[in-house]
Motif scaffolding. Structure first.
Motif, PDB file in Angstrom:
ATOM      1  N   ASP A 152     -29.390 -30.617   2.681  1.00 27.51           N
ATOM      2  CA  ASP A 152     -28.316 -30.423   1.685  1.00 27.51           C
ATOM      3  C   ASP A 152     -27.148 -29.684   2.314  1.00 27.51           C
ATOM      4  OD1 ASP A 152     -26.831 -30.264  -0.604  1.00 27.51           O
ATOM      5  OD2 ASP A 152     -28.147 -28.788  -1.591  1.00 27.51           O
ATOM      6  N   ARG A 153     -25.972 -30.350   2.296  1.00 26.64           N
ATOM      7  CA  ARG A 153     -24.798 -29.749   2.908  1.00 26.64           C
ATOM      8  C   ARG A 153     -24.323 -28.513   2.141  1.00 26.64           C
ATOM      9  NH1 ARG A 153     -20.949 -32.471   6.240  1.00 26.64           N
ATOM     10  NH2 ARG A 153     -22.063 -34.052   7.370  1.00 26.64           N
ATOM     11  N   GLY A 154     -24.623 -28.474   0.894  1.00 29.90           N
ATOM     12  CA  GLY A 154     -24.205 -27.318   0.092  1.00 29.90           C
ATOM     13  C   GLY A 154     -24.898 -26.047   0.559  1.00 29.90           C
ATOM     14  N   VAL A 155     -26.202 -26.157   0.862  1.00 30.33           N
ATOM     15  CA  VAL A 155     -26.948 -24.986   1.377  1.00 30.33           C
ATOM     16  C   VAL A 155     -26.401 -24.611   2.743  1.00 30.33           C
ATOM     17  CG1 VAL A 155     -29.211 -24.148   2.085  1.00 30.33           C
ATOM     18  CG2 VAL A 155     -29.008 -25.538   0.042  1.00 30.33           C
ATOM     19  N   ALA A 156     -26.077 -25.620   3.541  1.00 32.43           N
ATOM     20  CA  ALA A 156     -25.554 -25.330   4.880  1.00 32.43           C
ATOM     21  C   ALA A 156     -24.204 -24.646   4.787  1.00 32.43           C
ATOM     22  CB  ALA A 156     -25.445 -26.623   5.691  1.00 32.43           C
ATOM     23  N   ALA A 157     -23.388 -25.059   3.819  1.00 34.02           N
ATOM     24  CA  ALA A 157     -22.076 -24.432   3.670  1.00 34.02           C
ATOM     25  C   ALA A 157     -22.210 -22.990   3.195  1.00 34.02           C
ATOM     26  CB  ALA A 157     -21.210 -25.237   2.693  1.00 34.02           C
ATOM     27  N   ALA A 158     -23.273 -22.710   2.406  1.00 33.64           N
ATOM     28  CA  ALA A 158     -23.472 -21.344   1.923  1.00 33.64           C
ATOM     29  C   ALA A 158     -23.891 -20.406   3.057  1.00 33.64           C
ATOM     30  CB  ALA A 158     -24.523 -21.335   0.807  1.00 33.64           C
ATOM     31  N   ILE A 159     -24.545 -20.956   4.036  1.00 37.53           N
ATOM     32  CA  ILE A 159     -24.973 -20.128   5.184  1.00 37.53           C
ATOM     33  C   ILE A 159     -23.932 -20.307   6.287  1.00 37.53           C
ATOM     34  CG2 ILE A 159     -26.785 -19.658   6.841  1.00 37.53           C
ATOM     35  CD1 ILE A 159     -28.717 -21.062   4.926  1.00 37.53           C
ATOM     36  N   SER A 160     -23.045 -19.448   6.384  1.00 36.12           N
ATOM     37  CA  SER A 160     -22.030 -19.550   7.428  1.00 36.12           C
ATOM     38  C   SER A 160     -22.493 -18.761   8.649  1.00 36.12           C
ATOM     39  CB  SER A 160     -20.695 -19.033   6.915  1.00 36.12           C
ATOM     40  OG  SER A 160     -20.781 -17.649   6.696  1.00 36.12           O
ATOM     41  N   PRO A 161     -22.135 -19.217   9.811  1.00 37.33           N
ATOM     42  CA  PRO A 161     -22.547 -18.463  11.013  1.00 37.33           C
ATOM     43  C   PRO A 161     -21.706 -17.203  11.187  1.00 37.33           C
ATOM     44  CG  PRO A 161     -21.303 -20.394  11.624  1.00 37.33           C
ATOM     45  CD  PRO A 161     -21.435 -20.435  10.139  1.00 37.33           C
TER      46      PRO A 161
END
Length: 184
Positions: A21-30
């Motif tokens: 899910d890209r939404g979860v990935a966007a929530a976790i920023s490096p």
């Protein structure tokens, strides 16, 4: 359940969700908090690994048995055995002495033929009549008609050795001298 296992399972689950899910990935920023969290996990694992190694019992390494070599034939061993048998008064010694004398005679003939650059027959004649050498003991060893010198007979008697042994030794020394270029 151990806390590290729980943390590991949670991290894998979050990673899988972020991959799906890209939404979860966007929530976790490096951001720096994630990098710091990864660094802290690395340090914790390093300390944990060092503690586990510190308590381990150390044993010396056993290198095992060395490799064994296969026995190999020694050049000249059969001749040494034949000489030893011929030098003793054991049964069968006469046959060994005769065979050894014939063997030494053949070597002497070859050595004289090479040294004098003559035919094998001429060298055989020289060995048979004793003119192949100036050593009277070596000559007497290969010519049974010639007697050993008195000094050899006395020495053999005093030392308890056979005249055959003295003659054999003198003949081998003479052949060696001829073969090494000393000439006859």
């Amino acid at each position: 359940m151990r806390p590290l296992i729980v943390a590991g399972v949670a991290a894998v689950a979050v990673g899988l969700l972020a991959a799906l899910d890209r939404g979860v990935a966007a929530a976790i920023s490096p951001a720096s908090t994630v990098v710091t969290l990864i660094g802290v996990l690395g340090v914790v694992q390093g300390v944990r690994y060092a503690n586990a190694r510190r308590d381990r019992r150390r044993l010396p390494t056993d290198p095992g048995e060395p490799e064994r070599r296969a026995p190999a034939a020694v050049p000249g061993a059969d001749l040494d055995e034949q000489i030893a048998r011929a030098a003793t008064p054991a049964p069968g010694g006469y046959r060994d002495r005769r065979d050894l004398r014939d063997r030494v005679r053949g070597v002497a003939i070859d050595a004289v033929a090479r040294d004098r650059n003559c035919s094998r027959e001429a060298a055989e004649t020289a060995v048979d009549d004793g003119t192949w050498t100036d050593d009277d003991v070596a000559a007497a060893f290969l010519d049974t008609r010639t007697a050993y010198p008195l000094r050899v007979r006395l020495s053999a008697t005093v030392r308890g050795r056979s005249r055959y042994w003295y003659g054999l030794r003198a003949a081998i020394d003479e052949i060696d001298r001829i073969e090494s270029g000393g000439g006859a």
